[in-house]
Design a protein around this motif. Structure first.
Motif, PDB file in Angstrom:
ATOM      1  N   THR A 157      -5.735   8.939  -9.155  1.00 47.14           N
ATOM      2  CA  THR A 157      -4.764   8.342 -10.071  1.00 47.14           C
ATOM      3  C   THR A 157      -5.459   7.685 -11.255  1.00 47.14           C
ATOM      4  N   GLY A 158      -6.511   6.965 -10.939  1.00 56.31           N
ATOM      5  CA  GLY A 158      -7.244   6.273 -12.004  1.00 56.31           C
ATOM      6  C   GLY A 158      -7.817   7.251 -13.019  1.00 56.31           C
ATOM      7  N   TRP A 159      -8.356   8.350 -12.515  1.00 53.69           N
ATOM      8  CA  TRP A 159      -8.920   9.398 -13.376  1.00 53.69           C
ATOM      9  C   TRP A 159      -7.863   9.897 -14.359  1.00 53.69           C
ATOM     10  N   ILE A 160      -6.658  10.144 -13.817  1.00 48.90           N
ATOM     11  CA  ILE A 160      -5.582  10.661 -14.666  1.00 48.90           C
ATOM     12  C   ILE A 160      -5.126   9.598 -15.673  1.00 48.90           C
TER      13      ILE A 160
ATOM     14  N   GLY B 245      -7.536   4.764   5.203  1.00 51.09           N
ATOM     15  CA  GLY B 245      -8.446   4.164   4.234  1.00 51.09           C
ATOM     16  C   GLY B 245      -8.992   5.198   3.269  1.00 51.09           C
ATOM     17  N   TRP B 246      -9.498   6.328   3.798  1.00 46.33           N
ATOM     18  CA  TRP B 246     -10.050   7.384   2.942  1.00 46.33           C
ATOM     19  C   TRP B 246      -8.980   7.970   2.039  1.00 46.33           C
ATOM     20  N   LEU B 247      -7.793   8.218   2.648  1.00 44.26           N
ATOM     21  CA  LEU B 247      -6.691   8.795   1.879  1.00 44.26           C
ATOM     22  C   LEU B 247      -6.340   7.902   0.687  1.00 44.26           C
ATOM     23  N   SER B 248      -6.193   6.565   0.946  1.00 42.60           N
ATOM     24  CA  SER B 248      -5.818   5.668  -0.154  1.00 42.60           C
ATOM     25  C   SER B 248      -6.918   5.636  -1.200  1.00 42.60           C
ATOM     26  N   PHE B 249      -8.180   5.664  -0.757  1.00 39.81           N
ATOM     27  CA  PHE B 249      -9.290   5.621  -1.700  1.00 39.81           C
ATOM     28  C   PHE B 249      -9.249   6.844  -2.629  1.00 39.81           C
ATOM     29  N   VAL B 250      -9.100   8.039  -2.012  1.00 35.89           N
ATOM     30  CA  VAL B 250      -9.107   9.266  -2.813  1.00 35.89           C
ATOM     31  C   VAL B 250      -7.935   9.270  -3.794  1.00 35.89           C
ATOM     32  N   ILE B 251      -6.741   8.897  -3.292  1.00 36.59           N
ATOM     33  CA  ILE B 251      -5.558   8.922  -4.174  1.00 36.59           C
ATOM     34  C   ILE B 251      -5.723   7.910  -5.309  1.00 36.59           C
ATOM     35  N   THR B 252      -6.300   6.724  -4.998  1.00 34.50           N
ATOM     36  CA  THR B 252      -6.486   5.698  -6.033  1.00 34.50           C
ATOM     37  C   THR B 252      -7.423   6.204  -7.128  1.00 34.50           C
TER      38      THR B 252
ATOM     39  N   LEU C  17       0.839  -1.203   0.000  1.00 29.90           N
ATOM     40  CA  LEU C  17       0.000   0.000   0.000  1.00 29.90           C
ATOM     41  C   LEU C  17       0.874   1.254   0.000  1.00 29.90           C
ATOM     42  N   GLY C  18       1.890   1.261   0.887  1.00 32.73           N
ATOM     43  CA  GLY C  18       2.789   2.421   0.973  1.00 32.73           C
ATOM     44  C   GLY C  18       3.468   2.677  -0.355  1.00 32.73           C
ATOM     45  N   ALA C  19       4.019   1.605  -0.952  1.00 37.75           N
ATOM     46  CA  ALA C  19       4.741   1.750  -2.220  1.00 37.75           C
ATOM     47  C   ALA C  19       3.811   2.268  -3.307  1.00 37.75           C
ATOM     48  N   THR C  20       2.583   1.730  -3.352  1.00 38.71           N
ATOM     49  CA  THR C  20       1.621   2.143  -4.380  1.00 38.71           C
ATOM     50  C   THR C  20       1.238   3.608  -4.202  1.00 38.71           C
ATOM     51  N   LEU C  21       0.996   3.993  -2.946  1.00 38.68           N
ATOM     52  CA  LEU C  21       0.617   5.381  -2.682  1.00 38.68           C
ATOM     53  C   LEU C  21       1.710   6.327  -3.151  1.00 38.68           C
ATOM     54  N   TRP C  22       2.964   5.982  -2.810  1.00 32.13           N
ATOM     55  CA  TRP C  22       4.079   6.829  -3.229  1.00 32.13           C
ATOM     56  C   TRP C  22       4.125   6.942  -4.753  1.00 32.13           C
ATOM     57  N   ALA C  23       4.045   5.788  -5.416  1.00 29.68           N
ATOM     58  CA  ALA C  23       4.128   5.788  -6.880  1.00 29.68           C
ATOM     59  C   ALA C  23       2.996   6.611  -7.475  1.00 29.68           C
ATOM     60  N   SER C  24       1.791   6.488  -6.928  1.00 28.50           N
ATOM     61  CA  SER C  24       0.665   7.266  -7.439  1.00 28.50           C
ATOM     62  C   SER C  24       0.911   8.758  -7.293  1.00 28.50           C
TER      63      SER C  24
ATOM     64  N   TRP D 208       3.778  10.464  -6.623  1.00 28.51           N
ATOM     65  CA  TRP D 208       5.016  10.983  -7.206  1.00 28.51           C
ATOM     66  C   TRP D 208       4.995  10.957  -8.724  1.00 28.51           C
ATOM     67  N   ARG D 209       4.459   9.869  -9.274  1.00 34.45           N
ATOM     68  CA  ARG D 209       4.568   9.695 -10.720  1.00 34.45           C
ATOM     69  C   ARG D 209       3.299  10.083 -11.480  1.00 34.45           C
ATOM     70  N   VAL D 210       2.153  10.121 -10.810  1.00 31.15           N
ATOM     71  CA  VAL D 210       0.919  10.417 -11.551  1.00 31.15           C
ATOM     72  C   VAL D 210       0.279  11.729 -11.101  1.00 31.15           C
ATOM     73  N   VAL D 211       0.041  11.849  -9.783  1.00 33.10           N
ATOM     74  CA  VAL D 211      -0.704  13.021  -9.316  1.00 33.10           C
ATOM     75  C   VAL D 211       0.152  14.285  -9.370  1.00 33.10           C
ATOM     76  N   LEU D 212       1.368  14.207  -8.799  1.00 28.33           N
ATOM     77  CA  LEU D 212       2.244  15.383  -8.712  1.00 28.33           C
ATOM     78  C   LEU D 212       2.542  16.019 -10.071  1.00 28.33           C
ATOM     79  N   PRO D 213       2.858  15.225 -11.134  1.00 25.20           N
ATOM     80  CA  PRO D 213       3.164  15.821 -12.436  1.00 25.20           C
ATOM     81  C   PRO D 213       2.020  16.660 -12.996  1.00 25.20           C
ATOM     82  N   GLN D 214       0.808  16.499 -12.457  1.00 24.52           N
ATOM     83  CA  GLN D 214      -0.301  17.326 -12.923  1.00 24.52           C
ATOM     84  C   GLN D 214      -0.111  18.787 -12.539  1.00 24.52           C
ATOM     85  N   PHE D 215       0.689  19.000 -11.478  1.00 21.15           N
ATOM     86  CA  PHE D 215       0.894  20.365 -11.003  1.00 21.15           C
ATOM     87  C   PHE D 215       2.260  20.870 -11.476  1.00 21.15           C
ATOM     88  N   GLY D 216       2.280  22.025 -12.059  1.00 28.07           N
ATOM     89  CA  GLY D 216       3.511  22.777 -12.320  1.00 28.07           C
ATOM     90  C   GLY D 216       4.534  22.086 -13.186  1.00 28.07           C
TER      91      GLY D 216
END
Lengths: 340, 255
Positions: free
Chosen positions: A102-105, A92-99, A19-26, A28-36
């Motif tokens: 990420t999926g949307w992107i 739980g909520w945090l992982s759900f929202v991030i997932t 879970l930790g590894a997936t959250l980081w990857a989401s 760092w590699r998917v959500v963050l690049p959307q900004f700036g």
């Protein structure tokens, strides 16, 4: 139960780590690049470090505060302490929202394109073409549909006797006399399950390389899938029969082949017929799809017209496919009803 | 007279650990009408199934016509089974097939696989099947489908099927437990006829003592898998009844 609690704790930690590894990857590699304008480099040291760091944090958090999603998952319940519960909820909520984010992107969901005037124009063209089909290709389309229906028919006809033969050693009640028989049963079931989990489209790709693009490749693909599916349905039907006649026929001194033929087969013929007709019906639909990847028939014709952007022709084909599938569906339902 | 069947210290334990038979010993003479009684789960069905080897006993010997058949396999096993007829509580006919075919299936052990599967039974076999249906009084039903018959008629077809085997011994596992009282007597009378007129040894599991008294020439009782009584029907006194069926049991009549 010391042992099982240790393994389940290990399992829980493993879930936390993933879970930790997936959250980081989401992030760092998917959500963050959307900004700036930040574009991630290829997978590198920083990813490994980040992923292991967040994994470590979650494991430590779980083992010090009981606030672990992994534990909640493994034990099937929330942790006893209120602090642990609160952490699990937030995590739980945090992982759900991030997932979901990420999926949307990743799936490139874009309401703008869905409702853009350009997009709506395209949709209008297609739907318009559907209601203004090009009737001049009907003879060609029907010819291709005939190929598809016969591809499905031949696949069913070739597959049925093989599925019938395989279904008996694939039935637990037929293969229970010795450890060797049970091993045969288990391995046949395993092979059938693997063959069934490979979609006919994938088999079609394989066979179109093997025997060349065309209805034969499509038929072979359907044969494999039909054998696997029917043999499973048949054998489950065999496992469901009344054991009394088996005992009675065995008591007359009959051998196993006679027992199968006289005690089992009469009990399963009608359900077998019903499964078979339904399978032909399914095969006609599948044969259409298989045509898209080189299985011949109306599917192949459809991809050709679609590639040429001839949407009125595509419309004609869609109408014919829908009609034929609908007619076969009704017919097979009627026949199966009559068989009961 | 030499016994046709000798069960010597036979025990059977099912894979789930249930001890169905515990060192049962029993000798059956030709021509006897032996009835086995006992509560459900006392081992009656298990005992019958070890005799024609639908079950392999865990321990002990079973002498049939002098030869130990407790652990035979393959062709020997099938030949042994074909010499013993069996009828069942639920008749176990092939419902979708005709009465005549069902009777012919009694000859499967004596027919080659190919000719039986191609449905090529000999003229003699067909004549014999019709004759056997005549013995149980339903020759007129030969062409009907088996599932169109009543329970009592089905059991008579099952008897005719067993007769096709020319059995030396006929096993009957609760043959009337699914039938109403009047039909029960009819089926028991056909078993009696087979026993008296054809001289066939009958071994029959029964629940109702009134039927036992009427049809049995000898009775054995099983309790928790052990043989607890062996004697004549009239010797089953109230004390024996309590010993076999337990304190709370009351005898029920079937007329």
């Amino acid at each position: 139960m010391k042992h099982s609690s240790t393994t389940s704790l290990l399992f829980a930690s493993l879930i936390d780590a993933v879970l930790g590894a997936t959250l980081w990857a989401s992030l760092w590699r998917v959500v963050l690049p959307q900004f700036g304008g930040y574009t991630p480099e290829t997978f590198g040291t920083i990813d490994v470090l980040g992923m292991s760091m967040l994994a470590g944090v979650l494991i430590v958090l779980g083992n010090t505060t009981e606030g672990s999603l992994g534990r909640a998952f493994v034990s099937g319940g929330m942790p006893p302490s209120s602090r642990g519960r609160s952490i699990v909820r937030h995590l739980g909520w945090l992982s759900f929202v991030i997932t979901i984010w990420t999926g949307w992107i990743i799936t490139k969901i874009s309401p703008i394109e869905f409702f853009s005037s350009e997009g709506l124009q395209g949709a209008g063209r297609i739907f318009g073409a559907l209601v203004r089909p090009n009737m001049s290709i009907v003879p060609q389309a029907l010819e291709a549909m005939v190929v598809t229906v016969f591809t499905a028919l031949m696949a069913t006809v070739v597959a049925v006797p093989l599925a019938f033969l395989i279904s008996f050693p694939a039935a637990r009640n037929v293969m229970s006399a010795s450890a060797g028989e049970r091993a045969v049963y288990t391995s046949i079931r395993a092979v059938l399950n693997i063959a069934r989990s490979m979609e006919p489209v994938i088999w079609a790709v394989i066979f179109s390389v093997w025997v060349g693009i065309g209805p034969f490749a499509g038929m072979l693909a359907l044969v494999v899938h039909t054998i696997a599916s029917l043999a499973k349905q048949y054998s489950e039907q065999i496992e469901d029969i009344n054991d009394g006649p088996i005992e009675a026929i065995a008591a007359t001194g009959a051998n196993r082949l006679q027992n199968i033929w006289f005690a089992i087969v009469p009990q399963v013929v009608i359900p077998f017929l019903s499964f078979t007709i339904y399978r032909w019906d399914i095969n006609v639909r599948m044969a259409t799809i298989i045509g898209f990847v080189g299985g011949g028939g109306i599917g192949t014709l459809l991809t050709q017209y679609q590639g040429l952007a001839k949407f009125q022709e595509v419309g004609t084909l869609v109408i014919i496919i829908t009609l034929v599938v609908w007619i076969l569906d009704v017919a097979s339902a009627r026949i199966r009803e009559a068989l009961k | 007279m030499r016994p046709i069947l000798e069960v010597v210290d036979v025990s059977h334990t099912y894979p789930n650990g249930v001890h169905a038979l515990r060192k049962v010993s029993l000798a059956v003479n030709p021509g006897e009408f032996l009835v086995v009684i006992g509560l459900s789960g006392s081992g009656k069905s298990t005992l019958l199934r070890t005799i024609n080897r639908l079950l392999e006993p865990s321990d002990g010997r079973i002498l049939f016509d002098g030869a130990d058949i407790a652990h035979i396999t393959g062709e020997d096993l099938r030949r042994h089974r074909s010499r013993i007829g069996m009828i069942f509580q639920h008749f176990n006919l092939i419902d979708r097939h005709s009465v005549l075919k069902n009777v012919l299936y009694g000859a499967l052990g004596a027919t080659s696989t190919m000719s039986s599967i191609l449905n090529r039974f000999s003229r003699e076999q067909i004549a014999e099947a019709l004759h056997n249906l005549d013995i149980v009084g339903i020759a007129d039903k030969a062409e009907m489908r088996a599932d169109a018959l009543s329970g009592g008629q089905k059991q008579r077809v099952a008897i005719a099927r067993a007769l096709m085997q020319h059995p030396k011994v006929l096993l009957a596992d609760e043959p009337v437990a699914s039938l109403d009282p009047a039909t029960s007597h009819s089926v028991m009378q056909y078993l009696e006829k087979v026993n008296r007129e054809l001289g066939m040894t009958v071994i029959c599991n029964l629940h109702f003592l009134s039927l036992v008294r009427q049809y049995a020439s000898r009775v054995v009782a099983l309790k928790h898998g052990a043989l607890v009584f062996d004697g004549h029907p009239e010797e089953i006194t109230d004390e024996w009844f309590t010993a076999i069926y337990g304190e709370d049991a009351r005898e029920v009549e079937i007329r």
